[in-house]
Design an enzyme around this catalytic site. Structure first.
Site, PDB file in Angstrom:
ATOM      1  N   ASP A 137     -26.938 -58.440 -24.821  1.00  0.00           N
ATOM      2  CA  ASP A 137     -26.146 -57.712 -23.824  1.00  0.00           C
ATOM      3  C   ASP A 137     -24.655 -57.842 -24.091  1.00  0.00           C
ATOM      4  O   ASP A 137     -24.225 -58.622 -24.944  1.00  0.00           O
ATOM      5  CB  ASP A 137     -26.482 -58.212 -22.404  1.00  0.00           C
ATOM      6  CG  ASP A 137     -26.523 -59.745 -22.316  1.00  0.00           C
ATOM      7  OD1 ASP A 137     -25.962 -60.418 -23.200  1.00  0.00           O
ATOM      8  OD2 ASP A 137     -27.124 -60.263 -21.363  1.00  0.00           O
TER       9      ASP A 137
ATOM     10  N   ASN B 191     -31.401 -66.671 -10.904  1.00  0.00           N
ATOM     11  CA  ASN B 191     -32.258 -65.721 -10.176  1.00  0.00           C
ATOM     12  C   ASN B 191     -33.394 -65.193 -11.053  1.00  0.00           C
ATOM     13  O   ASN B 191     -34.066 -64.236 -10.695  1.00  0.00           O
ATOM     14  CB  ASN B 191     -31.420 -64.548  -9.648  1.00  0.00           C
ATOM     15  CG  ASN B 191     -30.734 -63.760 -10.757  1.00  0.00           C
ATOM     16  OD1 ASN B 191     -30.934 -64.026 -11.941  1.00  0.00           O
ATOM     17  ND2 ASN B 191     -29.905 -62.796 -10.372  1.00  0.00           N
TER      18      ASN B 191
ATOM     19  N   HIS C 288     -33.054 -63.871 -14.072  1.00  0.00           N
ATOM     20  CA  HIS C 288     -32.731 -62.766 -14.993  1.00  0.00           C
ATOM     21  C   HIS C 288     -32.843 -63.220 -16.444  1.00  0.00           C
ATOM     22  O   HIS C 288     -32.653 -64.387 -16.778  1.00  0.00           O
ATOM     23  CB  HIS C 288     -31.382 -62.117 -14.670  1.00  0.00           C
ATOM     24  CG  HIS C 288     -30.172 -62.865 -15.079  1.00  0.00           C
ATOM     25  ND1 HIS C 288     -28.942 -62.644 -14.513  1.00  0.00           N
ATOM     26  CD2 HIS C 288     -29.976 -63.853 -16.006  1.00  0.00           C
ATOM     27  CE1 HIS C 288     -28.054 -63.442 -15.082  1.00  0.00           C
ATOM     28  NE2 HIS C 288     -28.653 -64.182 -15.981  1.00  0.00           N
TER      29      HIS C 288
ATOM     30  N   GLU D  31     -31.721 -57.918 -13.935  1.00  0.00           N
ATOM     31  CA  GLU D  31     -31.663 -58.585 -12.642  1.00  0.00           C
ATOM     32  C   GLU D  31     -32.961 -58.374 -11.866  1.00  0.00           C
ATOM     33  O   GLU D  31     -33.746 -57.471 -12.203  1.00  0.00           O
ATOM     34  CB  GLU D  31     -30.476 -58.012 -11.837  1.00  0.00           C
ATOM     35  CG  GLU D  31     -29.117 -58.174 -12.524  1.00  0.00           C
ATOM     36  CD  GLU D  31     -28.555 -59.593 -12.462  1.00  0.00           C
ATOM     37  OE1 GLU D  31     -29.309 -60.545 -12.172  1.00  0.00           O
ATOM     38  OE2 GLU D  31     -27.350 -59.753 -12.720  1.00  0.00           O
TER      39      GLU D  31
HETATM   40  P1  PGA Z   1     -26.247 -69.905 -18.994  1.00  0.00           P
HETATM   41  O1  PGA Z   1     -26.701 -68.420 -18.648  1.00  0.00           O
HETATM   42  O2  PGA Z   1     -26.835 -70.220 -20.319  1.00  0.00           O
HETATM   43  O3  PGA Z   1     -24.751 -69.838 -19.030  1.00  0.00           O
HETATM   44  O4  PGA Z   1     -26.772 -70.773 -17.903  1.00  0.00           O
HETATM   45  C1  PGA Z   1     -28.031 -68.059 -18.814  1.00  0.00           C
HETATM   46  C2  PGA Z   1     -28.223 -66.654 -18.282  1.00  0.00           C
HETATM   47  O5  PGA Z   1     -27.591 -66.297 -17.272  1.00  0.00           O
HETATM   48  O6  PGA Z   1     -29.024 -65.920 -18.867  1.00  0.00           O
END
Ligand code: PGA
Length: 240
Positions: free
Chosen positions: A67, A135, A137, A142
């Site tokens: 992304d 959450n 994702h 999302e």
């Molecule tokens: P993080 O993010 O590795 O910074 O915890 C993971 C994500 O949101 O996919």
């Protein structure tokens, strides 16, 4: 889903790098799906070391990132393009022409989205690295995102913007949209490696392990993929 539980973030980073390293040694022209975020940083550091020690090479490797924020120039300090270069690409022998991230700024995002999706559909990702959001994702898919989605533009939830504001001067600066691989693109990978570290990920890991497959919890889509490895540290595993 194979779950590997390790002591801490350091062990998680080593274990993850070992899995990626093994692939690059057995298949030097492997195609990797890569992720940003705090979680894979230690894995990238280990891969840089392995590359410096000539244990593996990225010379024939192709990468596709999950992304990118919309409306940030690639040169912005918080773009995922910059993140990937600072954390991996600038320190290994990868060829820039083999590096792919969504182009998520400019006038014709729909066209750029379709182009990235076409590029993804023209390759078979050998190993897709994933983090997981609080959450559930994966990428920027999302809760509520149809599992059938391919690359699309997503309106980020306030929870995700809050989670990511630590990288920006203020919440206002966090972009509202991103271009992300859809769940369908993610599930097309031959193998998936999901990493989670820290107590704040424990509820999401509990839901991933014990919950049902539901679009309300995007990571649950991985339960229908036959080749998923989840590496978690003791804190992320604390609710199992
Ligand atoms: P993080 O993010 O590795 O910074 O915890 C993971 C994500 O949101 O996919």
């Amino acid at each position: 889903m194979q779950i590997i539980k390790v002591k801490n973030y350091e062990a998680l980073s080593q274990e993850a790098a070992k899995i990626v390293g093994k692939l690059l040694i057995s298949k030097p022209d492997a195609i990797l799906g890569l992720a940003t975020g705090s979680t894979p940083v230690g894995m990238y550091q280990n891969l840089v070391k392995m590359n410096e020690n000539h244990e593996l090479s990225f010379k024939a490797v192709k990468t596709y990132n999950l992304d990118e924020y919309c409306d940030l120039p690639r040169s912005h300090a918080q773009s995922y393009y910059t993140f990937m270069h600072e954390n991996l690409f600038n320190h290994v022998d990868i060829l820039e022409k083999n590096v792919h991230l969504p182009h998520a700024e400019g006038a014709d995002l729909a066209k750029q989205c379709a182009e990235y999706n076409k590029a993804l559909n023209n390759v078979k990702i050998d190993l897709q690295v994933l983090g997981i959001g609080g959450n559930g994702h994966i990428g920027f898919n999302e809760p509520g995102t149809p599992f059938s989605n391919e690359t699309f533009i997503v309106e980020l939830t306030e929870k995700t913007r809050e989670d990511n504001k630590r990288f920006f001067a203020s919440l206002e600066e966090v972009p509202h949209r991103a271009m992300t691989m859809g769940i369908k693109n993610i599930l097309a990978a031959k193998k998936i490696l999901l990493l989670a570290s820290g107590k704040n990920k424990a509820p999401a890991i509990k839901e991933l392990v014990f919950g049902n497959v539901s679009e309300k919890f995007p990571a649950s889509a991985l339960k229908d993929h036959g080749n998923v490895i989840v590496i978690i540290d003791e804190d992320a595993a604390s609710l199992l």
